[in-house]
Design an enzyme around this catalytic site. Sequence first.
Site, short mmCIF file in Angstrom:
data_model
loop_
_atom_site.label_atom_id
_atom_site.label_comp_id
_atom_site.label_asym_id
_atom_site.label_seq_id
_atom_site.Cartn_x
_atom_site.Cartn_y
_atom_site.Cartn_z
N SER A 219 0.84 -1.19 0.00
CA SER A 219 0.00 0.00 0.00
C SER A 219 0.88 1.25 0.00
O SER A 219 1.67 1.44 -0.92
CB SER A 219 -0.97 -0.04 1.19
OG SER A 219 -1.95 0.96 1.08
N ASP A 289 -17.81 -16.61 -10.49
CA ASP A 289 -16.94 -17.47 -9.69
C ASP A 289 -16.45 -18.66 -10.49
O ASP A 289 -15.27 -19.03 -10.43
CB ASP A 289 -17.70 -17.94 -8.44
CG ASP A 289 -16.83 -18.72 -7.46
OD1 ASP A 289 -15.65 -18.93 -7.77
OD2 ASP A 289 -17.34 -19.10 -6.39
N ASP A 292 -13.30 -19.52 -13.96
CA ASP A 292 -11.92 -20.00 -13.95
C ASP A 292 -11.84 -21.52 -13.83
O ASP A 292 -10.77 -22.08 -13.63
CB ASP A 292 -11.13 -19.35 -12.82
CG ASP A 292 -11.83 -19.47 -11.47
OD1 ASP A 292 -12.71 -20.34 -11.32
OD2 ASP A 292 -11.49 -18.70 -10.55
N ASP A 296 -15.18 -21.52 -6.09
CA ASP A 296 -14.49 -21.60 -4.81
C ASP A 296 -14.50 -20.28 -4.06
O ASP A 296 -13.72 -20.07 -3.13
CB ASP A 296 -13.05 -22.04 -5.03
CG ASP A 296 -12.26 -21.08 -5.92
OD1 ASP A 296 -12.88 -20.21 -6.55
OD2 ASP A 296 -11.02 -21.23 -5.99
N ASP A 451 -9.30 -5.90 -4.85
CA ASP A 451 -8.98 -4.76 -3.99
C ASP A 451 -9.83 -3.55 -4.34
O ASP A 451 -9.66 -2.94 -5.39
CB ASP A 451 -7.49 -4.41 -4.12
CG ASP A 451 -7.00 -3.54 -2.98
OD1 ASP A 451 -7.78 -2.73 -2.45
OD2 ASP A 451 -5.82 -3.67 -2.60
N HIS A 488 -7.27 -5.82 0.19
CA HIS A 488 -6.18 -5.00 0.73
C HIS A 488 -5.69 -5.58 2.05
O HIS A 488 -5.85 -4.99 3.11
CB HIS A 488 -6.66 -3.56 0.90
CG HIS A 488 -5.58 -2.54 0.74
ND1 HIS A 488 -5.00 -2.25 -0.47
CD2 HIS A 488 -4.96 -1.76 1.64
CE1 HIS A 488 -4.08 -1.31 -0.32
NE2 HIS A 488 -4.02 -1.00 0.97
#
Length: 557
Positions: A219, A289, A292, A296, A451, A488
């Site tokens: 950050s 979800d 891919d 999960d 994030d 984050h």
Amino acid sequence: MRRTAVIAALSAVLLTGGVISGWASAAAPAAARGIAAHADAGHPGNGAKTSITERVCDGLADASVPAKEIGLPTTGATVTKTTWVVDGRVGQCQVVGDILPVDPQAPPIEFQVNLPANWNHRALQLGGGGYDGSLVTGLGTYPLQPAGQKTPLQQGFVTLGSDGGHKGSGGFDSTFGLNDEALANYGTESIKKTHDVAMVLMKRTFRATPKYFYFIGFSQGGHEAINAAGLYPKDYDGVVAGTPSYNVAMMHAGIGSVYRDALYADGGAGWLNPAKTQLLVKAVYRACDGLDGLSDGVISNVRACQQTFDVTTLRCAAGADTGDTCLSDAQIRAVTEIASPHNIGFPIEGNAVAAGAPILYGGTYTVFTLGTVSQPANPASGKEAFQYSVLNALATNIVTRDPNYDTRTFNLNEWADRIQKVGEQLDSTSVDLSTFARRGGKMILTTGLADDGISPENTIQFYQRQAAAFGGRLGSFLKFYTMPGFSHGFGPYSVTYDALPALMNWVEKHKAPTHLHTIDANAANNGRTRPLCEYPSWPKFTGHNPDKASSFTCVTP
């Protein structure tokens, strides 16, 4: 940048190891200084291994560092406290002190340097977070270090950190921004000043300087890592820049204004309350979800998600707001605005585009929320959207320098000149990494794809800027990894990984990172692992065990 010539000249100042008052003369016998030398050809220092004793540590209690030993303007540094600690039979001297300002009205930089008896001839500087304001002690793990490992200090690194040049009350306390020197220290200078004090401490204590000097941050600390590499390339051999807030002025003023205008215009017609926000988040995860290859709780194929999910499927009947089970037309427009990049009309350190947010491909908005009120207050109540809060922090004490300024009326164009000046003080958008690369420096750059505090699109902008500058040479010194499910410091997949060993192998053994993997720190997920994929690839489930990295393949869209 108008500061470039000055910073470049200052960063070229090399420490020559002058005398620190309060220490014994370098000519004094080693026994009198309490420093014992031992042959140790196995250490990267290629020579003597030195041990620090409790007596030496106590002798540092009243030490001072002359201003001439620090490569940026100060009035020197003083040690305020030393503590001798034995950790697993290995002693360490924890040195705390202040780097004194030129402006008597500016606060000092509080620093800590930890000197271990089992020194491995390496140093690791650790970055801060948010607006800094609290001392980074260097006593713990580095950001995202896997659980159960020894800390860098326990491993024999000299570790160091600072408070960024001021004290804060938590959150985004920007009151330090009313002072020019404090603002400069936060923006770029506290890194160098702390580094230089640590170098003097090491040289005078161990009679040697580290063979390798590293920086790891996340950050704001990631921002500081980029500054370390770009502004002070002679000082650092390798850095890890995790989700860097490298463009504070753009993020807080530009992106903050996008959120403000989208959510609060027209009496807050576009604002999403917590129930509606989570309605949206859950709908995105239901749609994306499995893209891919595995359901999960992690969205890895974010580009496919952007093409798959249609926010209008949540539209209320006739577009009116009829409750928490749907989104009105105004709310759909607000979400679309937040998700989109925006040209703010003028450049800040060479970039005019405020990056879009991951609100439509995995942001959870559970910590960096959209707030609990439909309109901001003046002064801000703390119930506003997170991105409004950071806009308010920058607009009041840093841009306008009016703590009572009404951020609801903050107009970017009216304050463009001042925002650009603040960008020069705070941002690393156009930092030049060429000297760092030429000297053999290495950078690991990462971002979480979930994030919503610092958008992954923001970090991708930085990477693309470097790719444009270096072309095919970029991979020789910079590797960029994206982390699905990671926000984050938390998220559906809370990433930890071996950043320091990967960086050391690259710098010291010239072995570029390959086949890195992450470990999920969420206890409920039992230590599942995933490959760490280099941008723009992402981990696709191609195996049998969803908890093992070996069941995933990094694929490119």
